[in-house]
Design an enzyme around this catalytic site. Structure first.
Site, PDB file in Angstrom:
ATOM      1  N   ASP A  73     -31.405 -27.383  36.836  1.00 29.19           N
ATOM      2  CA  ASP A  73     -31.682 -28.710  36.287  1.00 29.19           C
ATOM      3  C   ASP A  73     -31.267 -29.768  37.298  1.00 29.19           C
ATOM      4  O   ASP A  73     -30.663 -29.474  38.327  1.00 29.19           O
ATOM      5  CB  ASP A  73     -30.989 -28.892  34.936  1.00 29.19           C
ATOM      6  N   PHE A 114     -28.778 -34.969  32.873  1.00 29.92           N
ATOM      7  CA  PHE A 114     -28.258 -34.883  31.504  1.00 29.92           C
ATOM      8  C   PHE A 114     -26.742 -34.786  31.507  1.00 29.92           C
ATOM      9  O   PHE A 114     -26.056 -35.419  30.692  1.00 29.92           O
ATOM     10  CB  PHE A 114     -28.858 -33.688  30.784  1.00 29.92           C
ATOM     11  N   ASP A 144     -34.526 -23.319  27.334  1.00 31.45           N
ATOM     12  CA  ASP A 144     -33.188 -22.858  27.692  1.00 31.45           C
ATOM     13  C   ASP A 144     -32.194 -23.427  26.697  1.00 31.45           C
ATOM     14  O   ASP A 144     -32.445 -24.466  26.085  1.00 31.45           O
ATOM     15  CB  ASP A 144     -32.805 -23.342  29.101  1.00 31.45           C
ATOM     16  N   CYS A 204     -31.586  -3.485  16.064  1.00 32.05           N
ATOM     17  CA  CYS A 204     -31.319  -4.071  17.383  1.00 32.05           C
ATOM     18  C   CYS A 204     -30.954  -2.990  18.392  1.00 32.05           C
ATOM     19  O   CYS A 204     -30.267  -2.012  18.065  1.00 32.05           O
ATOM     20  CB  CYS A 204     -30.196  -5.099  17.267  1.00 32.05           C
ATOM     21  N   CYS A 255     -29.205  -3.567  21.278  1.00 29.45           N
ATOM     22  CA  CYS A 255     -28.092  -3.952  22.153  1.00 29.45           C
ATOM     23  C   CYS A 255     -26.893  -3.020  21.950  1.00 29.45           C
ATOM     24  O   CYS A 255     -26.771  -2.356  20.918  1.00 29.45           O
ATOM     25  CB  CYS A 255     -27.694  -5.403  21.894  1.00 29.45           C
ATOM     26  N   CYS A 305     -24.811  -3.308  18.665  1.00 37.05           N
ATOM     27  CA  CYS A 305     -25.407  -2.710  17.462  1.00 37.05           C
ATOM     28  C   CYS A 305     -25.527  -1.194  17.567  1.00 37.05           C
ATOM     29  O   CYS A 305     -25.423  -0.487  16.563  1.00 37.05           O
ATOM     30  CB  CYS A 305     -26.784  -3.331  17.211  1.00 37.05           C
ATOM     31  N   HIS A 323     -25.444  -9.201  22.350  1.00 37.62           N
ATOM     32  CA  HIS A 323     -26.316  -9.122  21.182  1.00 37.62           C
ATOM     33  C   HIS A 323     -27.184 -10.362  21.039  1.00 37.62           C
ATOM     34  O   HIS A 323     -28.406 -10.254  20.840  1.00 37.62           O
ATOM     35  CB  HIS A 323     -25.493  -8.943  19.903  1.00 37.62           C
TER      36      HIS A 323
END
Length: 374
Positions: free
Chosen positions: A91, A95, A265, A303, A305, A308, A334
């Site tokens: 970026d 900001f 994002d 899931c 991941c 899990c 996760h």
């Protein structure tokens, strides 16, 4: 190899495609995990890639202050520095200057401010922002802009937007010709349709490799953001990527894709993982709650991941309550997996012309709420 974008499928306003860069392809719609200080907190780079991420976001403001762009350049660039060889978007720093810097002074030239870290004085101009991002070596560079907090009056929004458009032109000139690297312009204009149109036309006249929608997710609320997204993406070129900055929650992301956005994002999945908030197909789970203390079931049976596959809710509750580091690691893994699976589901649905049905299933699943306590 040059930067390019191929739009492969549409379903209503929803789009799927491929952004090609010398460092690899980015499948869109794409969610970019945020590596603020050259790391996605609590994650190893290869683990981030395993979640399905094609691209990361780095933060110009934070990296220019520490360890400095010059040091990263001497050490071989941001990709080598953080051990991530795939694409990186940086970026512009605008900001963070607005939200973090103390004693900010805005002029036509740029912004002077004091660091939130040590109070040292710095200046960012469009030219300096382009130099920092060149030193970092990012694949997608954002032009330097000013982002006013909302709500704001029309005069303030107009002045800020037109300043950002003048800075966009200076950013384009300073960026120069860098084959394989892309420069994105940033549409501003708050919630004002006429200002959004004026901004879009100014950016198109300058010419960019992609276009971002800025000045949203800054306090206006989802309904107001969606009102803008109902028309603002259509003001931007159809054959270029569209990036909604700083968004967001799962339903924000799905709503944005439905309105023609290609890239997003947000720090939310990683930050929420560190604070015990977990995203699942049935909505949000707070692992800190006592109801999980004796629960042998996984967070989400569907899931893939490690949290899990290999651990129970009871264990995840325990390590979070005990402030063990593995809690941040597993819950972040996760959440990032959930976000990337969300994007993959949308890409598939768009390609099969069933996005509306997919969105209905997504909303119905979240409306169920978490599984019943044991």
């Amino acid at each position: 190899m040059r930067f390019s974008f191929d739009l492969n499928a549409t379903d209503g306003k929803a789009r799927s495609g491929i952004i090609s860069t010398p460092r690899g392809e980015i499948r869109t719609p794409a969610f970019m995990p945020v590596g603020t200080a050259a790391t996605v907190k609590a994650m190893m780079p290869h683990s981030v890639r395993e979640t399905g991420a094609d691209i990361l976001l780095g933060n110009t403001y934070h990296l220019m202050l520490r360890p400095t762009a010059e040091r990263i350049d001497r050490l071989g660039g941001l990709h080598k520095f953080m051990n991530w060889e795939r694409p990186i978007l940086t970026d512009s720093g605008g900001f963070q200057v607005m939200s973090l810097a103390a004693l900010r002074k805005l002029t036509e030239k740029g912004v002077t401010f004091k660091s939130h870290i040590d109070g040292s004085k710095h200046e960012i101009t469009p030219e300096r922002s382009m130099e920092i991002q060149r030193l970092l070596g990012s694949d997608i560079v954002m032009c330097f802009d000013e982002c006013p907090a909302l709500p704001a009056d029309r005069d303030a929004i107009a002045q800020s937007m037109r300043l950002s458009m003048r800075w966009a032109a200076r950013s384009r000139d300073a960026f120069g010709d860098r084959p394989g690297h892309a420069l994105f312009g940033i549409q501003q204009g708050g919630l004002e349709r006429d200002f959004r149109s004026e901004s879009a036309q100014a950016l198109i006249d300058i010419g960019f490799d992609g276009y971002a929608l800025g000045g949203l997710a800054v306090g206006e609320g989802q309904a107001a953001m969606f009102d803008v997204l109902d028309y603002a993406p259509d003001m931007l070129p159809q054959d270029k990527p569209r990036y909604l900055m700083g968004v967001g929650k799962p339903d924000d992301i799905v709503g944005a894709v439905a309105r023609g956005v290609d890239m997003m994002d947000c720090v939310l999945p990683s930050r929420s993982g560190r604070t015990g908030q977990v995203f699942t197909r049935r909505g949000v789970v707070n692992i800190k709650n006592a109801r999980h203390a004796d629960d042998p079931r996984p967070l989400d049976e569907g899931c893939r991941c490690p949290a899990c596959r290999s651990y129970s809710r009871a264990y995840l509750h325990h390590v979070f309550r005990s402030q063990e580091i593995i809690s941040s690691m597993l819950l972040t893994w996760h959440n990032l997996t959930y976000y990337q699976d969300l994007m993959a589901g949308m890409r598939e649905a768009i390609a099969q012309k069933r996005f509306a049905a997919w969105q209905s299933d997504f909303e119905a699943g979240r409306a169920q709420g978490d599984i019943e306590p044991m």
